[in-house]
Write a protein that holds these residues in place. Sequence first.
Motif, short mmCIF file in Angstrom:
data_model
loop_
_atom_site.label_atom_id
_atom_site.label_comp_id
_atom_site.label_asym_id
_atom_site.label_seq_id
_atom_site.Cartn_x
_atom_site.Cartn_y
_atom_site.Cartn_z
N VAL A 91 0.82 -1.28 0.06
CA VAL A 91 0.08 -0.11 0.09
C VAL A 91 0.59 1.28 -0.03
O VAL A 91 0.53 2.03 -0.78
N PRO A 92 1.72 1.72 0.83
CA PRO A 92 2.70 2.93 0.90
C PRO A 92 3.28 2.86 -0.41
O PRO A 92 3.38 3.94 -0.85
N GLY A 93 3.73 1.99 -0.87
CA GLY A 93 4.83 1.96 -2.26
C GLY A 93 3.64 2.29 -3.49
O GLY A 93 3.93 2.94 -4.29
N ALA A 94 2.41 1.61 -3.46
CA ALA A 94 1.55 1.98 -4.33
C ALA A 94 1.06 3.46 -4.32
O ALA A 94 1.08 4.14 -5.41
N ILE A 95 0.81 3.93 -3.31
CA ILE A 95 0.16 5.28 -3.26
C ILE A 95 1.36 6.27 -3.55
O ILE A 95 1.21 7.01 -4.45
N HIS A 96 2.36 6.06 -3.14
CA HIS A 96 3.56 7.09 -3.43
C HIS A 96 4.14 6.85 -5.12
O HIS A 96 4.14 7.77 -5.73
N SER A 97 3.93 5.59 -5.49
CA SER A 97 4.22 5.46 -6.79
C SER A 97 3.24 6.06 -7.85
O SER A 97 3.51 6.49 -8.91
N ILE A 98 2.09 5.69 -7.42
CA ILE A 98 1.01 6.33 -8.45
C ILE A 98 0.59 7.61 -8.41
O ILE A 98 0.76 8.32 -9.47
N LEU A 99 1.10 8.26 -7.25
CA LEU A 99 1.16 9.76 -7.39
C LEU A 99 2.19 10.52 -8.15
O LEU A 99 2.05 11.35 -8.93
N LYS A 100 3.28 9.59 -8.12
CA LYS A 100 4.66 9.96 -8.86
C LYS A 100 4.42 9.69 -10.41
O LYS A 100 4.97 10.58 -11.27
N THR A 101 3.86 8.53 -10.81
CA THR A 101 3.62 8.28 -12.23
C THR A 101 2.55 8.72 -12.78
O THR A 101 2.37 8.94 -14.07
N ASN A 102 1.44 9.17 -12.33
CA ASN A 102 0.25 9.62 -12.73
C ASN A 102 -0.35 8.83 -13.98
O ASN A 102 -0.35 9.34 -15.01
N PRO A 103 -0.56 7.47 -13.96
CA PRO A 103 -1.27 6.90 -14.67
C PRO A 103 -2.62 7.03 -15.18
O PRO A 103 -3.03 7.87 -14.47
#
Length: 129
Positions: free
Chosen positions: A35-47
């Motif tokens: 979960v933490p990695g997902a939230i951080h990475s989704i916000l960063k990559t903006n898919p």
Amino acid sequence: MRVFIVDDSKAVLERLADLLNEVPGVELVGRASDVPGAIHSILKTNPDAIILDLQMPGGGGLEVLRTIRQSHSSLWVLVCTNYPYPQYREECLAAGANYFLDKSAEFERIPDILLDLVKKTQKAAPAAR
């Protein structure tokens, strides 16, 4: 269409990545297994879309969905779970999921769904083609 995968199973991540490679117009932009990695990475990559598991270390997919929906209202969310119970379906759809899929019965629908989304996105923004 830029797609991000969130699942704690390496086998599922690899299978989804293989499926996405077969869909024209889809690019895998990242993956996370918690979960933490997902939230951080989704916000960063903006898919444009995420494929989201419900049960993961560090929390659940619903937490990811609720957090991401606050800032990404137009993001396409496909929940893909081994827990396809009606109460999870209702909760996910209420939280903003666009699709709720049973991994054991509907996994192979993902490429068709993404292809439809690519077509919808292209129709909505013809100048972007």
